[in-house]
Design a protein around this motif. Structure first.
Motif, PDB file in Angstrom:
ATOM      1  N   ALA C 275       0.812  -1.229   0.000  1.00 24.79           N
ATOM      2  CA  ALA C 275       0.000   0.000   0.000  1.00 24.79           C
ATOM      3  C   ALA C 275       0.841   1.272   0.000  1.00 24.79           C
ATOM      4  O   ALA C 275       0.597   2.200   0.752  1.00 24.79           O
ATOM      5  N   LEU C 276       1.859   1.292  -0.843  1.00 25.59           N
ATOM      6  CA  LEU C 276       2.688   2.503  -0.950  1.00 25.59           C
ATOM      7  C   LEU C 276       1.881   3.636  -1.582  1.00 25.59           C
ATOM      8  O   LEU C 276       1.200   3.437  -2.576  1.00 25.59           O
ATOM      9  N   SER C 277       1.979   4.818  -0.977  1.00 24.58           N
ATOM     10  CA  SER C 277       1.290   5.975  -1.546  1.00 24.58           C
ATOM     11  C   SER C 277       2.188   7.195  -1.453  1.00 24.58           C
ATOM     12  O   SER C 277       2.982   7.321  -0.523  1.00 24.58           O
ATOM     13  N   LYS C 278       2.041   8.063  -2.429  1.00 22.86           N
ATOM     14  CA  LYS C 278       2.724   9.349  -2.370  1.00 22.86           C
ATOM     15  C   LYS C 278       1.802  10.374  -3.009  1.00 22.86           C
ATOM     16  O   LYS C 278       1.376  10.197  -4.155  1.00 22.86           O
ATOM     17  N   ALA C 279       1.488  11.432  -2.264  1.00 21.06           N
ATOM     18  CA  ALA C 279       0.507  12.412  -2.749  1.00 21.06           C
ATOM     19  C   ALA C 279       0.944  12.986  -4.092  1.00 21.06           C
ATOM     20  O   ALA C 279       2.095  13.350  -4.272  1.00 21.06           O
ATOM     21  N   GLY C 280       0.025  13.032  -5.006  1.00 18.36           N
ATOM     22  CA  GLY C 280       0.316  13.617  -6.312  1.00 18.36           C
ATOM     23  C   GLY C 280       1.093  12.706  -7.235  1.00 18.36           C
ATOM     24  O   GLY C 280       1.432  13.089  -8.344  1.00 18.36           O
ATOM     25  N   ALA C 281       1.414  11.461  -6.773  1.00 22.30           N
ATOM     26  CA  ALA C 281       2.242  10.599  -7.617  1.00 22.30           C
ATOM     27  C   ALA C 281       1.605   9.216  -7.799  1.00 22.30           C
ATOM     28  O   ALA C 281       1.247   8.843  -8.913  1.00 22.30           O
ATOM     29  N   PHE C 282       1.436   8.476  -6.707  1.00 21.36           N
ATOM     30  CA  PHE C 282       0.818   7.154  -6.830  1.00 21.36           C
ATOM     31  C   PHE C 282       0.092   6.810  -5.530  1.00 21.36           C
ATOM     32  O   PHE C 282       0.347   7.407  -4.490  1.00 21.36           O
ATOM     33  N   ARG C 283      -0.844   5.843  -5.646  1.00 22.74           N
ATOM     34  CA  ARG C 283      -1.672   5.488  -4.502  1.00 22.74           C
ATOM     35  C   ARG C 283      -1.755   3.977  -4.359  1.00 22.74           C
ATOM     36  O   ARG C 283      -1.939   3.262  -5.340  1.00 22.74           O
ATOM     37  N   ASN C 284      -1.560   3.514  -3.139  1.00 22.68           N
ATOM     38  CA  ASN C 284      -1.947   2.157  -2.791  1.00 22.68           C
ATOM     39  C   ASN C 284      -1.311   1.104  -3.711  1.00 22.68           C
ATOM     40  O   ASN C 284      -1.996   0.223  -4.202  1.00 22.68           O
ATOM     41  N   VAL C 285      -0.014   1.186  -3.907  1.00 28.63           N
ATOM     42  CA  VAL C 285       0.660   0.230  -4.773  1.00 28.63           C
ATOM     43  C   VAL C 285       1.231  -0.900  -3.919  1.00 28.63           C
ATOM     44  O   VAL C 285       1.961  -0.645  -2.965  1.00 28.63           O
ATOM     45  N   SER C 286       0.873  -2.139  -4.258  1.00 27.33           N
ATOM     46  CA  SER C 286       1.408  -3.299  -3.542  1.00 27.33           C
ATOM     47  C   SER C 286       1.937  -4.297  -4.549  1.00 27.33           C
ATOM     48  O   SER C 286       1.354  -4.492  -5.618  1.00 27.33           O
ATOM     49  N   PHE C 287       3.052  -4.902  -4.241  1.00 29.01           N
ATOM     50  CA  PHE C 287       3.553  -5.999  -5.068  1.00 29.01           C
ATOM     51  C   PHE C 287       4.647  -6.716  -4.298  1.00 29.01           C
ATOM     52  O   PHE C 287       5.195  -6.188  -3.330  1.00 29.01           O
ATOM     53  N   ALA C 288       4.922  -7.944  -4.731  1.00 31.43           N
ATOM     54  CA  ALA C 288       6.048  -8.688  -4.166  1.00 31.43           C
ATOM     55  C   ALA C 288       7.007  -8.977  -5.309  1.00 31.43           C
ATOM     56  O   ALA C 288       6.594  -9.437  -6.378  1.00 31.43           O
ATOM     57  N   LEU C 289       8.282  -8.700  -5.089  1.00 36.72           N
ATOM     58  CA  LEU C 289       9.280  -8.921  -6.129  1.00 36.72           C
ATOM     59  C   LEU C 289      10.110 -10.122  -5.728  1.00 36.72           C
ATOM     60  O   LEU C 289      10.688 -10.156  -4.639  1.00 36.72           O
ATOM     61  N   ARG C 290      10.156 -11.138  -6.622  1.00 36.62           N
ATOM     62  CA  ARG C 290      10.866 -12.371  -6.266  1.00 36.62           C
ATOM     63  C   ARG C 290      12.219 -12.437  -6.965  1.00 36.62           C
ATOM     64  O   ARG C 290      12.416 -11.817  -8.004  1.00 36.62           O
ATOM     65  N   ALA C 291      13.101 -13.208  -6.381  1.00 36.02           N
ATOM     66  CA  ALA C 291      14.418 -13.401  -6.984  1.00 36.02           C
ATOM     67  C   ALA C 291      14.258 -14.016  -8.364  1.00 36.02           C
ATOM     68  O   ALA C 291      13.432 -14.913  -8.562  1.00 36.02           O
ATOM     69  N   GLY C 292      15.022 -13.562  -9.320  1.00 34.60           N
ATOM     70  CA  GLY C 292      14.998 -14.121 -10.666  1.00 34.60           C
ATOM     71  C   GLY C 292      13.864 -13.599 -11.529  1.00 34.60           C
ATOM     72  O   GLY C 292      13.619 -14.104 -12.620  1.00 34.60           O
ATOM     73  N   GLU C 293      13.198 -12.573 -11.064  1.00 36.46           N
ATOM     74  CA  GLU C 293      12.011 -12.096 -11.771  1.00 36.46           C
ATOM     75  C   GLU C 293      12.280 -10.753 -12.469  1.00 36.46           C
ATOM     76  O   GLU C 293      13.051  -9.944 -11.972  1.00 36.46           O
ATOM     77  N   VAL C 294      11.647 -10.563 -13.620  1.00 35.77           N
ATOM     78  CA  VAL C 294      11.625  -9.223 -14.218  1.00 35.77           C
ATOM     79  C   VAL C 294      10.192  -8.707 -14.095  1.00 35.77           C
ATOM     80  O   VAL C 294       9.278  -9.266 -14.683  1.00 35.77           O
ATOM     81  N   LEU C 295      10.033  -7.669 -13.277  1.00 37.32           N
ATOM     82  CA  LEU C 295       8.698  -7.108 -13.091  1.00 37.32           C
ATOM     83  C   LEU C 295       8.598  -5.856 -13.965  1.00 37.32           C
ATOM     84  O   LEU C 295       9.277  -4.860 -13.716  1.00 37.32           O
ATOM     85  N   GLY C 296       7.782  -5.950 -14.992  1.00 35.81           N
ATOM     86  CA  GLY C 296       7.610  -4.794 -15.873  1.00 35.81           C
ATOM     87  C   GLY C 296       6.524  -3.886 -15.325  1.00 35.81           C
ATOM     88  O   GLY C 296       5.548  -4.358 -14.752  1.00 35.81           O
ATOM     89  N   ILE C 297       6.706  -2.569 -15.485  1.00 35.63           N
ATOM     90  CA  ILE C 297       5.631  -1.645 -15.122  1.00 35.63           C
ATOM     91  C   ILE C 297       5.316  -0.818 -16.361  1.00 35.63           C
ATOM     92  O   ILE C 297       6.199  -0.160 -16.917  1.00 35.63           O
TER      93      ILE C 297
END
Lengths: 316, 325, 508
Positions: C275-297
């Motif tokens: 639930a990461l949030s930053k006013a004016g930028a992004f709200r309620n972001v959650s994710f888990a990053l695993r070893a060996g993974e490429v997480l694209g956004i």
């Protein structure tokens, strides 16, 4: 001219310039060419070099320290006022005073995010007041016996060479090692060249900056101590008229005002250039009073010549 | 959330606008409580009189700081013009007796020094603090060289009337400072240059896009500041009845303190000459109060140094600056 | 108005514009007819804004010509464009907060209000009031812009462009670059009404990321991709889906992105965001990053993905939410804290934040790991050079020596130096922000190869790709962001990748 040659020329230009100046002055007055005279001239240059040596680091990170003349004056006051009471410990005390002033300027600049020229200008006001306070607004003479027992390291001769030169050379070697061979020096260059990249590499840039300003204050205070030792007195205005030649020495030596490029030996050469120009002007009958004009012009010209304009988008 | 940001910004603006005035009033009340003499008419006139020269100098410096630049040549130009004007009126060294005609000459020389600042800064692209540091020292050097370190005494009562004469019981210097303020205010509010100074200080790229001649404006503003410093030099000579190279000592410090304490931001674009007037009075009242309280005069520069730091720290919008050098 | 209406108001013929390392515009031809609204769409970096900046005189084209009313013109500055009858509303606002509304509207054009050398405020405010009326903004023209909301400033910005209307007698053209991004629904509708009304008199070009808006107002739509105009739609019979198809273009090659080397990610979670949030930028972001993974956004400008990346690298602080590293709560309040946790950022602005151009290759490579090369307080130059040489070989960096200045290398080789820097620092998570921007094809493939190397060694990568196909090709999982929120999440195993259209639907 190839790029490599241009760079090489840029590196050695200050030395060539110095040699040409020495030859010119020598042609005017052949008595200028003697080992004894060279030693005297170099010894006379050392207080200027000491003042400029620390600021070199500050200019290399792209900042400026306008408080050095007030710091040097304050150190001379501390030395003269307390030498009788604290003896040899007065010297580290005076130097510590400079370090504290440097620390204050750097904290104001980094923590409050104020441009360094205004932060150090403000601090210099405080330091000036402190100098008046330490000296009780007077010029204080250092009794010869005290000077003989505590300050001979700065004013005597060793192996036939004036001690000022030894002090200057030691300072140059120590600062050069710091700048060329340690991570601190590497980061100083990096911050001056591209601060954001250094920040983005996870380095605590403020700590490095603070260290640079502390060194600048320390060296200015040391210069004040040597100055007081030579003159046999300390006063709250002792080092007035030193800021401009010090900055001129740094820039004339080839250290870039925009940061990233520079070294302490360059400042050594730059200080000698400033001194020889001064002597040359005196030979040619330019009044001492008019010399500030020449230094002002030299400073602006040297900045204009050494400026790396590709780094400036908007000049303020 | 964008709107919220906007409100907090104007909230900050409000604080910036009123804080210096609040500080000034608080200072007056505090010193008045401590020493009732502070509130006497005589002291009030003394305050006005000691504010006169700083006000004149601040009018020039404010415009430069509004552009985001800085001018460290104040002392050099003031000393030079004070020496020159002293030598042009009846005095004990030269035989010129230009009387009041010396005033425009001195101001013009100030303007030329400022012009040199501007031309070098803009054409050679050297940062303004370096340029003005060098040119300022050159000015100081010229002033010293002209007199060879001596002092020239003024023997022209008409000229000294510029500072010492009184109208309605108030010294002429104060009236002249008031006139300088009105001229500066007109320039700021009613001329194109006035708006352009703000535009350049806020965002030079946008100013260029709008077709503003940025370079010319910068040079002109430095020259304009030089004119004000020239007037400051004239007033200093008239006040002390003499000219010498050290006449301007400490002026740079007071000027920048006053501008910054008044609430004009060093980053440019925010502030006004009205702010600087308040800033001058904060500095002058504080100095006067310190004298009344028996504090040594040499402490003043130290206090001013701390004032600069405090004012800049409070007013600067630090979120805008990623790299500070 | 007496010229025959077949002559377009504004025409661009074969315009190209290059910046070091990028071709922003590649032989673009484009016309705006009289009294027409032209929409301009495309992915980030497709060249839309560059095109408008050429039309507004900010950029001068390298090749090609510009015709206004059929006559060739050169526009040296926005001011000259204005005098020619072209005004632009910028994506990043150009309203100066320290000036009044009226001063902003007439900035640089005060001469018409001069009286005895002084600006007549009354006349200027009067003229400004007339302009404000056009955008239905009920504020006093003497108000300082600092007191206005962002939306109001945007309307002033629009009024400033529209002031062209009463200054120029001939035809006028208004260029709007994302004018709606800070506006509320009501104001957007008002803007559309204004555009509709303006059409009687002016020609308009309109950029927006919101395709529904483009559809609503445009008579014609151009689609841009990689600096080229790839499609021109006539009339109103086009659907969002058609536009998506042309925005994304090419099919991806599995070979190019080394999909065979895509590792199945382990179960080991390296970083978990809650639930990461930053006013004016992004709200309620959650994710888990695993070893060996490429997480694209994936996301457009303003989607908040850049802010999220900078926040994870410690450049900015989140207002709310938590981050865990190896199951432990961690603070990412500064870059040193993030690097200490093994997170590094390869920034989009390579020359600003990526490297010190004046440093040698070796000096840049060791910048984030200097303590490893110190013995007795002094730098160990031998170890540094040896380490640099081994990475130069490993990453096939073309440099004359480890001591050559980094600024002299090509973009691709510079990028490899940045990657080597973080590998030497021993990061476990590398955030790649547009890692292949402005570098040539061969170097791109090297970078892809490197990404695969890293994941097979158990590192994790967060990728903000330069293009959608890059995100899809490289990632094992993809988050899609829009307006600061995660709008979709896709698994992307080899052979089962989502299509670009799948992603775009959630982006715009």
């Amino acid at each position: 001219m190839s790029k490599e040659w241009k760079e090489r020329l840029h590196t050695y230009l200050p030395i060539i310039f110095l040699i040409v100046l020495v030859l010119l002055v020598g042609a005017y007055d052949p008595s200028f060419f003697s080992v004894g005279n060279f030693l005297t001239v170099t010894a006379d240059t050392m207080t200027l070099f000491l003042m400029a040596s620390g600021v070199t680091l500050v200019i290399m990170i792209g900042g400026i320290d306008l408080s050095i003349q007030a710091v040097a004056s304050m150190a001379s006051c501390i030395l003269a006022a307390y030498l009788g009471r604290f003896g040899i410990w007065t010297i580290p005390l005076a130097v510590l005073g400079g370090a504290v002033a440097g620390l204050a300027g750097s904290l104001v600049s980094t923590r409050l995010r104020i441009p360094s020229f205004i932060a150090t200008l403000a601090v210099s006001g405080v330091v000036l007041s402190a100098g008046y306070w330490f000296s009780d607004t007077r010029s204080i003479n250092i009794p010869p016996d005290l000077s003989a027992s505590y300050l001979s390291w700065a004013v005597g001769d060793t192996l036939g060479i004036p001690n000022e030169i030894w002090v200057g050379v030691v300072a140059m070697v120590v600062l050069s090692v710091l700048l060329q061979l340690t991570p601190f020096g590497r980061l100083i260059r990096g911050i001056g060249a591209q601060e954001q990249a250094v920040i983005a590499s996870g380095i605590n840039v403020d700590r490095i900056k603070i260290a640079a300003y502390v060194l600048s204050g320390t060296m200015a205070a040391l210069a004040g101590v040597v100055m007081a030792a030579r003159l046999g007195s300390g006063s709250p205005t002792l080092a007035n008229e030193f800021l401009l030649p010090a900055i001129a020495a740094i820039i004339v030596g080839g250290t870039a005002i925009t940061g990233g490029v520079g070294s302490v030996w360059r400042t050594f050469v730059g200080a000698l250039i400033v001194q020889v120009v001064r002597i040359g002007m005196t030979f040619m009958g330019v009044s001492v009073f008019a010399q500030q004009i020449v230094f002002g012009v030299i400073l602006v010209a040297a900045v204009a010549i050494t400026l790396d304009r590709s780094k400036l988008l908007v000049v303020k | 959330m964008q709107t919220r940001k906007a409100t907090s910004f104007s909230y900050l603006e409000q604080w910036r606008r009123w804080a210096p005035l609040a500080v000034l009033i608080a200072l007056c009340i505090l010193i008045g409580l401590f020493n009732p003499n502070f509130l006497s008419t005589g002291n009030f006139i003394r305050l006005l009189n000691s504010a006169a020269i700083p006000v004149v100098l601040c009018m020039g410096a404010t415009f430069i700081i509004l552009m985001g630049s800085i001018d460290l040549s104040v002392e050099g130009i003031v000393a030079l013009t004070a020496v020159i004007v002293s030598l042009l009126v009846a005095n004990d060294i030269t035989t010129y007796k230009l009387g009041l005609f010396a005033v425009p000459v001195a101001m013009a020389i100030g303007g030329i020094m400022g012009l040199v600042n501007g031309v070098v800064h803009v054409k050679l692209k050297t940062p303004s603090f370096m340029t003005t540091l060098g040119i300022g020292f050159a000015g100081l050097g010229i002033a010293t060289a002209i007199l060879g370190g001596l002092t020239v005494r003024i023997a022209d009562p008409t000229f000294r009337y510029l500072s010492l004469g009184r109208i309605l019981g108030i010294p002429m210097a104060v009236w002249i400072a008031l006139a300088a303020f009105l001229v500066a205010l007109t320039i700021q509010q009613r001329t194109r240059i006035g708006a352009w100074i703000y535009a350049i200080g806020t965002d030079e790229v946008t100013a260029r896009f709008a077709g503003i001649p940025v370079e010319k404006t910068r040079i002109l503003v430095f020259a304009l500041a030089g004119l004000f410093y020239g007037l400051g030099g004239v007033l200093a000579a008239a006040q002390f009845g003499q000219g010498h190279a050290l006449i301007a000592q400490g002026r740079l410090f007071t000027t920048i303190t006053a501008v910054v304490v008044g609430g004009t931001a060093l980053s440019g674009g925010v502030g006004s000459v009205v702010n600087s007037i308040i800033g001058v009075f904060i500095v002058v009242v504080l100095a006067n109060g310190m004298v009344l309280m028996g504090i040594e005069p040499y402490v003043q520069q130290g206090v001013q140094g701390l004032l600069i730091i405090a004012a800049v720290a409070l007013a600067l919008d630090r979120s805008r600056l990623s790299v500070v050098k | 108005m007496n010229a025959p209406s077949s002559i377009p108001a504004l025409e661009v013929r074969g315009v190209s514009k290059s910046f070091p390392g990028v071709k922003a515009l590649d032989n673009v031809s484009f016309t705006i007819k009289r009294n027409e609204v032209v929409g301009l769409i495309g992915e980030n970096g497709a060249g839309k804004t560059s095109l408008l900046k050429v039309l507004n005189g900010i950029y001068q084209p390298d090749e090609g010509e510009l015709l206004v009313d059929g006559r060739p013109v050169t526009l040296a500055s926005p001011r000259q464009a204005f005098d020619t009858g072209i005004a632009m509303v910028f994506q990043e606002q150009t309203i100066l907060p320290s000036l009044t509304v009226a001063q902003n509207i007439f900035l640089g054009r005060e001469e018409e209000f001069l009286r005895f050398g002084l600006v007549s405020k009354a006349r200027m405010n009067e003229a400004a009031a007339a302009e404000l009326k056009k955008v239905h903004l009920d504020i006093h023209p003497g108000t300082a812009c600092a007191k206005l909301s962002f939306a109001d400033r945007q309307m002033v910005e629009i009024a400033k462009a529209l002031s062209l209307d009463s200054r120029i007698t001939g035809n006028i053209t208004i260029l709007l670059d994302e004018p709606t991004s800070v506006l509320e629904r009501k104001e957007v509708e008002l803007l559309f009404a204004i555009i509709d009304d303006l059409k009687k008199r002016a020609s308009i070009a309109f950029i927006s990321h919101r395709l529904d808006e483009v559809l609503a107002v445009s008579d014609r739509v151009y689609v841009m991709r990689d600096g080229k105009v790839v499609k021109e739609f006539d009339g109103k019979d086009v659907t969002e889906k058609d536009m998506h198809q042309h925005m994304v273009g090419r099919q991806l090659h599995t070979e190019y992105y080394r999909e065979a080397r895509q590792t199945a990610c382990s179960e080991k979670v390296l970083i978990e965001a809650r639930a990461l949030s930053k006013a004016g930028a992004f709200r309620n972001v959650s994710f888990a990053l695993r070893a060996g993974e490429v997480l694209g956004i994936a996301g457009v400008i303003g989607s908040g993905r850049e802010d999220l990346a900078r926040c994870l690298a410690g450049h900015t602080k989140a207002d709310a939410g938590t981050l865990e590293v190896n199951g432990q709560r961690a603070r990412f309040a500064s870059v040193p804290q993030a690097t200490a946790q093994g997170v590094g950022l390869v920034p989009a602005e390579r020359k600003v934040e990526g490297l010190v151009a004046q440093f040698s290759v070796a000096e840049n490579m060791t910048l984030a790991a200097l303590p490893k090369f110190v013995a007795k307080g002094l730098l160990n130059f031998g170890a540094e050079t040896a380490q640099a040489k081994s990475w130069i070989d490993r990453l096939k960096i073309k440099t004359p020596s480890p001591h050559a200045m980094t600024g002299g290398l090509s973009g691709g080789n510079q990028q490899k130096v940045v990657l080597a820097k973080w590998r030497i620092a021993g990061v476990k998570v590398l955030i790649l922000d547009h890692p292949t921007r402005g570098i040539d094809v061969g170097a791109k493939e090297d970078v892809y190869e490197l990404v695969r190397d890293m994941t097979s060694e158990g590192l994790a990568v967060i990728l903000l790709g330069d293009t959608l196909e890059e995100v899809i090709g490289l990632s094992s999982r993809i988050l899609v962001m829009r307006d600061g929120e995660v709008t979709a999440s896709f698994e992307a195993p080899p052979g089962g990748k989502p299509t670009q259209i799948d992603l775009v639907q959630h982006m715009v």
